[in-house]
Design a protein around this motif. Structure first.
Motif, mmCIF file in Angstrom:
data_model
loop_
_atom_site.group_PDB
_atom_site.id
_atom_site.type_symbol
_atom_site.label_atom_id
_atom_site.label_comp_id
_atom_site.label_asym_id
_atom_site.label_seq_id
_atom_site.Cartn_x
_atom_site.Cartn_y
_atom_site.Cartn_z
ATOM 1 N N MET A 66 0.834 -1.205 0.000
ATOM 2 C CA MET A 66 0.000 0.000 0.000
ATOM 3 C C MET A 66 0.870 1.257 0.000
ATOM 4 N N ILE A 67 1.955 1.219 0.757
ATOM 5 C CA ILE A 67 2.863 2.367 0.828
ATOM 6 C C ILE A 67 3.778 2.418 -0.395
ATOM 7 N N LYS A 70 1.930 3.684 -3.193
ATOM 8 C CA LYS A 70 1.350 4.996 -2.893
ATOM 9 C C LYS A 70 -0.177 4.992 -3.096
ATOM 10 N N SER A 72 -4.148 5.107 -1.957
ATOM 11 C CA SER A 72 -5.022 5.725 -0.963
ATOM 12 C C SER A 72 -5.807 4.627 -0.251
ATOM 13 N N ILE A 73 -6.425 4.976 0.865
ATOM 14 C CA ILE A 73 -7.260 4.018 1.592
ATOM 15 C C ILE A 73 -8.385 3.522 0.690
ATOM 16 N N TYR A 76 -6.892 0.962 -1.787
ATOM 17 C CA TYR A 76 -6.455 -0.262 -1.115
ATOM 18 C C TYR A 76 -7.628 -1.071 -0.575
ATOM 19 N N ASP A 113 -1.517 -1.646 7.651
ATOM 20 C CA ASP A 113 -2.606 -1.077 6.843
ATOM 21 C C ASP A 113 -3.794 -0.621 7.680
ATOM 22 N N TRP A 162 -2.006 2.968 8.553
ATOM 23 C CA TRP A 162 -2.210 3.781 7.352
ATOM 24 C C TRP A 162 -3.664 4.161 7.116
ATOM 25 N N GLU A 163 -4.535 3.731 8.029
ATOM 26 C CA GLU A 163 -5.942 4.122 7.931
ATOM 27 C C GLU A 163 -6.257 5.309 8.823
ATOM 28 N N SER A 178 4.638 6.463 6.452
ATOM 29 C CA SER A 178 3.317 7.055 6.704
ATOM 30 C C SER A 178 2.471 7.001 5.437
ATOM 31 N N ASN A 179 1.166 7.062 5.618
ATOM 32 C CA ASN A 179 0.238 7.149 4.486
ATOM 33 C C ASN A 179 0.167 8.610 4.042
ATOM 34 N N ASP A 182 -3.140 9.883 1.620
ATOM 35 C CA ASP A 182 -4.341 10.443 2.241
ATOM 36 C C ASP A 182 -4.020 11.547 3.241
#
Length: 460
Positions: A66-67, A70, A72-73, A76, A113, A162-163, A178-179, A182
């Motif tokens: 997910m990172i 790149k 987004s929530i 993903y 995540d 990351w949420e 970090s996410n 978003d």
């Protein structure tokens, strides 16, 4: 009145010191863990559904993709709509672990995540609410573990999520994990809000919804403060006093040390555990073909135990809830070896000497890089390791092919040997002890599928 106030103040200080001491002192429950030696790690989540690919290409970062991609929530979390592991069978998971000789299991209840793999009342970003599966696998696993006498532990990503909008990171640089898709502004993130809103409620849920929890296995404390680590540990010990905690709760706290993807160079008198993958990565990836052989897995177990540690061996279940066939085959092979030789593993301690004739390399102290970071030695050469229990010393000849095992450290002038026998064999062994070595003649017929042999030596 002043005396009364002094009594109250003294009592408060005393209770505070007792509470602080309780946090710093390792749990008495560590004894079962230290005796168990062998556990199963389970990395299972939405990333298991993706299984190595995203939008038609092979992704990087495995369970961290997910990172790396790149995402987004919103992007993903589309995985959740397809995540329906109807072949998941908690009883089968526990049985495979038990048959392999494992004594405890640790499941990823929330990875980086932020997706909860259990029914989390405090966050609807969970498997029951967001997927068509609608079941709570942790509840089913807890029931199966209780039925089969297996200890159950929970992995929880502490300083990465990351949420959640309030989780900054500092590895390897500011915002490095970090996410930012978003939540791009690291400077406005308040980890205290995340800690109160998500961490504390979810840890409380895990400790109150599923019965006894043997281990809380935290990961990546990142920017969690010492006060937060202390508060969290105090809550754990209050809700479940027998629950042990790894050192990744952060800030120097915890009951035992974790060595990730590497084996300690020397024996360590303090409680420690090596968490190591069976293949290359932690989570299932259809492109991952770097499976360790059963022989290598047993070699690593022996080396870790001889140095006073535990092996937490990782399996990455598939998105449908089954284990990869390569994992099933290896678990069965290791289990067969353990059925014969577990006496030299369970409830043992390091001997005065860890090993001799060591040919393999150990890359201790190497930098850990996210998911693909296995620095354990893959070299397979003959050598001898030792464990002990009472008057028994277990001489473990790894990958042995010679007709004679010469144990040079057990000379006649140092130790008096009473008896020697090979675990799993009823045949009488030919052995003799001199001032040069303890010489053990290998039996002519060996039925072991894994060439790691254990000789039980009783000293006078």
């Amino acid at each position: 009145m002043k005396r009364f106030h002094l009594i109250i103040i003294f009592s408060f200080v005393t209770l505070s010191l007792v509470a602080q001491k309780k946090i710093e002192k390792p749990s008495n429950s560590l004894e079962w863990w230290s005796d168990s030696k062998f556990g199963m790690f389970l990395h299972w989540g939405l990333y298991s559904q993706a299984a190595g690919d995203w939008n038609g290409h092979r992704y990087k970062g495995n369970e961290h993709f997910m990172i790396y991609e790149k995402l987004s929530i919103k992007e993903y979390s589309t995985l959740a709509s397809d995540f329906n592991p109807m072949l998941f069978n908690a009883e089968q998971w526990v049985t495979m672990a038990k048959d392999a000789g494992m004594k405890y299991m640790v499941l990823t209840t929330k990875h980086h995540d932020g997706f909860a793999m259990y029914n989390s009342p405090s966050s609807d970003y969970n498997i029951v609410t967001k997927t068509p599966f609608k079941r709570d696998p942790v509840k089913e696993l807890a029931e199966a573990c209780k039925k089969n006498g297996m200890k159950l532990g929970f992995y929880y990503s502490l300083g990465r999520d990351w949420e959640d909008p309030d989780v900054p990171t500092n590895w390897p640089t500011k915002g490095g994990r970090s996410n930012l898709a978003d939540f791009p502004n690291e400077d406005i993130k308040d980890i205290a809000k995340y800690f109160e809103r998500k961490v504390k409620p979810q840890i409380r849920e895990l400790l109150t919804q599923y019965g006894p929890v043997a281990v809380l296995w935290f990961d990546t404390p990142e920017l969690i403060t010492k006060a937060q680590s202390e508060e969290l540990l105090q809550m754990i010990k209050t809700l479940q006093p027998d629950c042990i905690v790894n050192n990744r709760i952060g800030n120097g706290l915890g009951d035992y040390y974790v060595s990730e993807q590497q084996i300690s160079k020397d024996a360590n008198p303090k409680p420690w555990e090596a968490c190591i993958t069976m293949s290359r990565g932690w989570a299932f990836n259809r492109h991952d073909n770097e499976w360790k052989s059963p022989e290598l897995l047993v070699r690593q177990l022996v080396e870790i135990v001889s140095k006073g540690g535990n092996l937490l061996l990782n399996i990455g279940p598939k998105g449908d809830g089954t284990f990869p066939p390569e994992a099933v085959e290896r678990l069965a092979s290791v289990g067969k070896w353990m059925k014969t030789n577990s006496e030299a593993i369970y409830d043992t301690k390091p001997w005065t000497l860890t090993a001799e004739q060591v040919s393999s390399k150990t890359l201790a102290g190497a930098m850990v890089h996210d998911s693909d970071s296995d620095t354990t030695s893959k070299t397979i050469l003959p050598d001898i390791y030792f464990t002990s229990k009472g008057k028994a010393v277990y001489v473990i000849a790894r990958s042995w092919t010679d007709a004679v095992v010469n144990v040079k450290s057990m000379t006649k002038d140092k130790y008096k040997v009473k008896s020697v026998h090979l675990l799993g064999s009823k045949s009488k062994l030919d052995w003799k002890q001199s001032n040069d070595a303890l010489q053990i003649k290998m039996p002519k017929i060996m039925t072991n599928t894994i060439p790691v042999y254990v000789f039980k030596v009783i000293l006078k």
